[in-house]
Design an enzyme around this catalytic site. Structure first.
Site, PDB file in Angstrom:
ATOM      1  N   HIS A 142      43.912 -15.514 -55.854  1.00  0.00           N
ATOM      2  CA  HIS A 142      43.536 -16.270 -54.657  1.00  0.00           C
ATOM      3  C   HIS A 142      42.115 -16.806 -54.783  1.00  0.00           C
ATOM      4  O   HIS A 142      41.165 -16.110 -54.405  1.00  0.00           O
ATOM      5  CB  HIS A 142      43.556 -15.343 -53.433  1.00  0.00           C
ATOM      6  CG  HIS A 142      44.907 -14.882 -53.019  1.00  0.00           C
ATOM      7  ND1 HIS A 142      45.645 -15.528 -52.064  1.00  0.00           N
ATOM      8  CD2 HIS A 142      45.662 -13.828 -53.415  1.00  0.00           C
ATOM      9  CE1 HIS A 142      46.797 -14.896 -51.875  1.00  0.00           C
ATOM     10  NE2 HIS A 142      46.831 -13.860 -52.694  1.00  0.00           N
TER      11      HIS A 142
ATOM     12  N   CYS B 172      49.904 -17.295 -55.104  1.00  0.00           N
ATOM     13  CA  CYS B 172      50.550 -16.021 -54.749  1.00  0.00           C
ATOM     14  C   CYS B 172      51.985 -16.277 -54.262  1.00  0.00           C
ATOM     15  O   CYS B 172      52.827 -16.678 -55.042  1.00  0.00           O
ATOM     16  CB  CYS B 172      49.698 -15.271 -53.737  1.00  0.00           C
ATOM     17  SG  CYS B 172      50.146 -13.534 -53.602  1.00  0.00           S
TER      18      CYS B 172
ATOM     19  N   GLU C 149      40.826 -18.886 -52.836  1.00  0.00           N
ATOM     20  CA  GLU C 149      40.308 -19.087 -51.471  1.00  0.00           C
ATOM     21  C   GLU C 149      39.672 -17.826 -50.902  1.00  0.00           C
ATOM     22  O   GLU C 149      39.022 -17.877 -49.862  1.00  0.00           O
ATOM     23  CB  GLU C 149      41.431 -19.604 -50.550  1.00  0.00           C
ATOM     24  CG  GLU C 149      42.433 -18.577 -50.036  1.00  0.00           C
ATOM     25  CD  GLU C 149      43.542 -18.233 -51.037  1.00  0.00           C
ATOM     26  OE1 GLU C 149      43.405 -18.589 -52.227  1.00  0.00           O
ATOM     27  OE2 GLU C 149      44.530 -17.589 -50.607  1.00  0.00           O
TER      28      GLU C 149
END
Lengths: 80, 227
Positions: B201, B85, B203
């Site tokens: 993302h 990002c 994560e």
């Protein structure tokens, strides 16, 4: 010296903000607009009294940080 | 395996990344942007967020911060560097991956789950993954990937597109493109494939109770590839 620089998007790069501004102007009655492109304007006061040297310094700044040359062009418009 | 996550002023996914990396076996260390030296690492991550308030252009200030010279040297010597990002925006601004990330085509901040397709597994990040389509989360205002025609040709000739936006079946059509990215590009490698920048993302997808496990597959595979 005070150096002024403008940074504009290159011709083939889409400018959605410019497009929306164009549409809004159109809605307000400004019907004679072909296109709107949005850019950035910088006034940089450099500690240099020689106009040519001052221009060089700001050009260096444009190349290294102020503009991204993949999508933008810059132009020094005033030195005073 | 050691990893390092760089925290810039305005990073806000650095701790999420720290948790994800530690969960899957990395020994992660947080590194401040003003530090000069990277700790000894097998992977360096530039996290998501809004470094320097997205002033000037997203990632432009962070790309000039002190630690970045060390990150650039690490990448140039073959070290694995991943930018997620805002981290991807920092990578393009530092010239580690080609192209730029423009404002989203429809001028809206996009925050949703998307599907992405992995095109090329011949790299340390995706090697050995046993599926191609992953569900990840995106949250960005400037994710509209753009590059010049010459750059695009080079990127495609070198198989540098990492992931494309697609639907759940892996179809990469324009209607599954959330932000106007050129050719549905969601992530890019450098020429050598040791640097990966992507808008989604992983994560945020490491727990079923949060939103999904596709990020878990990615991180588990990544650490096995590095070992």
């Amino acid at each position: 010296m005070k150096v002024s620089a403008i940074i504009t998007l290159k011709k083939d790069v889409l400018d959605p903000q410019g497009k929306v501004i164009h549409q809004t102007l159109d809605g307000m009655g400004f019907k004679d607009v072909n296109e709107v492109r949005q850019g950035k304007y910088f006034e940089i006061d450099v500690k240099e009294n020689d106009p040519q040297k001052a221009q060089k310094i700001v050009e260096d700044m444009c190349n290294k940080l102020l503009a991204n040359l993949v999508i933008e062009n810059y132009k020094i418009i005033e030195i005073q | 395996m050691k990893s390092a996550v760089i925290t810039f002023p305005g990073s806000n996914c650095d701790r999420d990344m720290h948790v994800a990396l530690n969960k899957f076996g990395f020994k992660n260390q947080m590194v401040w942007h003003n530090d000069i030296e990277l700790p000894k690492s097998d992977l360096v991550v530039l996290p998501g967020g809004f470094s320097y308030g997205d002033y000037l252009r997203c990632g432009s200030m962070a790309s000039k911060s002190k630690i970045m010279q060390s990150v650039i040297n690490f990448a140039k010597s073959g070290g694995l560097v991943m930018g997620i990002c805002n981290g991807f925006q920092i990578l393009v601004e530092s010239g580690l991956v080609p192209g730029v990330l423009l404002r989203n085509k429809y001028l809206e901040f996009i925050c949703k789950n998307v599907f992405v397709k992995i095109d090329n597994k011949n790299n340390p990040y995706f090697k050995n993954l046993d599926k191609e389509v992953f569900e990840f989360h995106i949250a960005h205002n400037e994710g509209n990937y753009f590059c010049t025609n010459d750059q695009l040709k080079e990127i495609e000739d070198n198989n540098q597109v990492a992931i494309y936006y697609c639907n759940d079946n892996g179809k990469t059509e324009e209607k599954f493109n959330p932000n106007g990215s050129l050719k549905n590009i969601a992530g890019i490698f450098n020429k050598e494939k040791n640097v990966l920048g992507m808008m989604p993302h992983p994560e945020r997808m490491i727990d079923q109770s949060l939103s999904g496990e596709d990020g878990s597959l990615f991180f588990k595979n990544l650490i096995n590839n590095i070992k």
